[in-house]
Design a protein around this motif. Structure first.
Motif, PDB file in Angstrom:
ATOM      1  N   GLY A  10      73.452   1.175  87.229  1.00  0.00           N
ATOM      2  CA  GLY A  10      73.619   2.829  86.384  1.00  0.00           C
ATOM      3  C   GLY A  10      73.656   2.918  88.654  1.00  0.00           C
ATOM      4  N   VAL A  11      73.426   4.392  88.049  1.00  0.00           N
ATOM      5  CA  VAL A  11      73.227   4.929  89.427  1.00  0.00           C
ATOM      6  C   VAL A  11      71.219   5.809  89.553  1.00  0.00           C
ATOM      7  N   TYR A  12      71.194   5.332  90.475  1.00  0.00           N
ATOM      8  CA  TYR A  12      69.696   6.049  90.573  1.00  0.00           C
ATOM      9  C   TYR A  12      68.808   6.692  91.718  1.00  0.00           C
ATOM     10  N   HIS A  13      68.116   7.477  91.471  1.00  0.00           N
ATOM     11  CA  HIS A  13      67.828   8.522  92.735  1.00  0.00           C
ATOM     12  C   HIS A  13      66.892   8.118  93.065  1.00  0.00           C
ATOM     13  N   LEU A  14      65.630   8.244  94.222  1.00  0.00           N
ATOM     14  CA  LEU A  14      64.509   8.410  94.151  1.00  0.00           C
ATOM     15  C   LEU A  14      63.718   8.857  94.052  1.00  0.00           C
ATOM     16  N   ASP A  15      62.688   7.772  93.178  1.00  0.00           N
ATOM     17  CA  ASP A  15      60.954   8.736  93.252  1.00  0.00           C
ATOM     18  C   ASP A  15      60.632   8.816  94.771  1.00  0.00           C
ATOM     19  N   LYS A  16      60.583  10.496  95.138  1.00  0.00           N
ATOM     20  CA  LYS A  16      60.695  11.240  95.918  1.00  0.00           C
ATOM     21  C   LYS A  16      58.423  11.389  95.891  1.00  0.00           C
ATOM     22  N   ALA A  17      58.145  10.991  94.817  1.00  0.00           N
ATOM     23  CA  ALA A  17      56.419  10.649  94.896  1.00  0.00           C
ATOM     24  C   ALA A  17      55.914   9.230  94.912  1.00  0.00           C
ATOM     25  N   ASP A  41      65.819  11.977 101.129  1.00  0.00           N
ATOM     26  CA  ASP A  41      65.850  11.566  99.975  1.00  0.00           C
ATOM     27  C   ASP A  41      67.783   9.805  99.471  1.00  0.00           C
ATOM     28  N   ALA A  42      67.835   9.581  98.414  1.00  0.00           N
ATOM     29  CA  ALA A  42      68.881   8.312  98.521  1.00  0.00           C
ATOM     30  C   ALA A  42      69.398   7.800  96.658  1.00  0.00           C
ATOM     31  N   ALA A  43      70.124   7.982  97.233  1.00  0.00           N
ATOM     32  CA  ALA A  43      70.770   7.606  95.895  1.00  0.00           C
ATOM     33  C   ALA A  43      71.971   6.026  95.847  1.00  0.00           C
ATOM     34  N   LEU A  44      71.559   5.699  94.742  1.00  0.00           N
ATOM     35  CA  LEU A  44      71.862   4.533  94.317  1.00  0.00           C
ATOM     36  C   LEU A  44      72.775   3.917  93.961  1.00  0.00           C
ATOM     37  N   THR A  45      73.672   3.261  93.566  1.00  0.00           N
ATOM     38  CA  THR A  45      74.249   2.719  92.554  1.00  0.00           C
ATOM     39  C   THR A  45      73.840   1.094  92.315  1.00  0.00           C
ATOM     40  N   PHE A  46      73.645   0.571  91.475  1.00  0.00           N
ATOM     41  CA  PHE A  46      72.255  -0.080  91.557  1.00  0.00           C
ATOM     42  C   PHE A  46      73.213  -1.616  89.978  1.00  0.00           C
ATOM     43  N   SER A  54      75.473  -3.266  94.818  1.00  0.00           N
ATOM     44  CA  SER A  54      75.136  -1.961  94.842  1.00  0.00           C
ATOM     45  C   SER A  54      75.401  -1.337  96.131  1.00  0.00           C
ATOM     46  N   ARG A  55      76.012  -0.389  96.359  1.00  0.00           N
ATOM     47  CA  ARG A  55      75.710   1.227  97.333  1.00  0.00           C
ATOM     48  C   ARG A  55      74.228   1.731  97.478  1.00  0.00           C
ATOM     49  N   LEU A  56      73.895   1.919  98.617  1.00  0.00           N
ATOM     50  CA  LEU A  56      73.268   2.745  99.172  1.00  0.00           C
ATOM     51  C   LEU A  56      73.480   4.512  99.904  1.00  0.00           C
ATOM     52  N   VAL A  57      72.802   5.159  99.648  1.00  0.00           N
ATOM     53  CA  VAL A  57      72.905   6.296 101.105  1.00  0.00           C
ATOM     54  C   VAL A  57      72.026   7.571 101.101  1.00  0.00           C
ATOM     55  N   ALA A  58      70.980   7.546 102.051  1.00  0.00           N
ATOM     56  CA  ALA A  58      69.933   7.379 102.492  1.00  0.00           C
ATOM     57  C   ALA A  58      70.075   8.924 103.650  1.00  0.00           C
ATOM     58  N   GLU A 181      59.052   1.857 101.319  1.00  0.00           N
ATOM     59  CA  GLU A 181      58.719   1.336 100.864  1.00  0.00           C
ATOM     60  C   GLU A 181      59.087   2.517  99.519  1.00  0.00           C
ATOM     61  N   THR A 182      60.157   1.820  98.479  1.00  0.00           N
ATOM     62  CA  THR A 182      60.373   2.807  97.254  1.00  0.00           C
ATOM     63  C   THR A 182      60.593   2.698  96.302  1.00  0.00           C
ATOM     64  N   GLU A 183      60.747   3.435  95.404  1.00  0.00           N
ATOM     65  CA  GLU A 183      60.590   3.337  93.984  1.00  0.00           C
ATOM     66  C   GLU A 183      62.191   4.425  93.345  1.00  0.00           C
ATOM     67  N   PHE A 184      63.054   3.671  93.001  1.00  0.00           N
ATOM     68  CA  PHE A 184      64.576   5.006  92.008  1.00  0.00           C
ATOM     69  C   PHE A 184      64.231   4.690  90.961  1.00  0.00           C
ATOM     70  N   ILE A 185      65.046   5.750  90.611  1.00  0.00           N
ATOM     71  CA  ILE A 185      64.532   6.352  88.985  1.00  0.00           C
ATOM     72  C   ILE A 185      65.852   6.487  88.496  1.00  0.00           C
ATOM     73  N   GLY A 186      66.293   5.690  86.984  1.00  0.00           N
ATOM     74  CA  GLY A 186      67.235   5.506  86.737  1.00  0.00           C
ATOM     75  C   GLY A 186      67.846   5.830  85.297  1.00  0.00           C
ATOM     76  N   PRO A 187      68.303   5.763  84.325  1.00  0.00           N
ATOM     77  CA  PRO A 187      69.384   6.083  83.297  1.00  0.00           C
ATOM     78  C   PRO A 187      68.136   6.470  82.542  1.00  0.00           C
ATOM     79  N   ALA A 188      67.992   7.196  81.725  1.00  0.00           N
ATOM     80  CA  ALA A 188      67.158   7.560  80.460  1.00  0.00           C
ATOM     81  C   ALA A 188      66.559   5.741  79.402  1.00  0.00           C
ATOM     82  N   LEU A 189      65.938   6.068  78.724  1.00  0.00           N
ATOM     83  CA  LEU A 189      65.746   4.858  78.011  1.00  0.00           C
ATOM     84  C   LEU A 189      65.947   5.469  77.019  1.00  0.00           C
TER      85      LEU A 189
END
Length: 197
Positions: A10-17, A41-46, A54-58, A181-189
């Motif tokens: 899915g589509v993931y967005h950067l967890d800036k924290a 910021d960054a958007a990732l299709t993963f 995958s595709r990334l734009v930062a 060093e990055t973490e990304f948040i994606g689709p809801a559980l």
């Protein structure tokens, strides 16, 4: 910790924290100065089953370069027309073009870096650190993590001010070392309740 499922595609967005972007450069050969950008910021299709697709734009805010305890004169030079020229070039953008797996979790990202009005290729080496689909009652979204590293010459982007003369180290180095060093948040559980940490 309860068992967790693998993260979905899915589509993931950067967890800036939980992200950092550090730069390292030689300062007169006496030290390796370390600094960072604080706003990016960054958007990732993963797809964990096909990471190479995958595709990334930062995007980085140029003026957010942090130079802790640096004299104002140095900050003005780095952010001003002699180097980054943050007013004229407020954004730095990296776009992936090809991701190639080099191991079970390691990869190379070939892309382009738009910096200081110049676009040039940049390759990052990275590691997929894993992820999960979410944790009921604790983290209601998918989460994935990556580490990455790369380097480029600032003179290739029209920022040659202060580069040491050949055979010397008196100045600020041309080679810029980049660590992410990055973490990304994606689709809801599903419909579980909770909040991201």
């Amino acid at each position: 910790m309860p068992p967790v499922a693998a993260p979905p595609a899915g589509v993931y967005h950067l967890d800036k924290a939980h992200a950092s972007l550090q730069l390292r450069v030689s300062h007169m050969g006496f030290s390796t100065y370390t600094t960072r950008f604080s706003r990016f910021d960054a958007a990732l299709t993963f797809d964990p089953g096909n990471i190479s697709a995958s595709r990334l734009v930062a995007t980085v805010e140029t003026a957010s370069l942090e130079m802790d305890a640096a004299p104002k004169m140095c900050i003005d030079i780095v952010k001003g027309p002699q180097l980054l020229d943050a007013t004229k070039f407020p954004k730095i953008v990296f776009r992936s073009e090809k991701i190639q797996m080099t191991g079970a979790k390691s990869f190379e990202i070939e892309g382009t870096l738009d910096l200081h009005g110049v676009t040039r290729p940049l390759t990052l080496t990275g590691t997929y650190n894993g992820g999960y689909a979410g944790i009921p009652g604790m983290d209601p979204h998918a989460r994935i993590g990556f580490s990455a590293h790369g380097a480029f010459k600032r003179s290739d982007f029209g920022m040659g001010f202060g580069v040491p003369a050949p055979g010397t180290t008196m100045g600020v180095g041309d080679l810029i070392d980049v660590t992410l060093e990055t973490e990304f948040i994606g689709p809801a559980l599903g419909n579980t309740a909770g909040k991201s940490h």
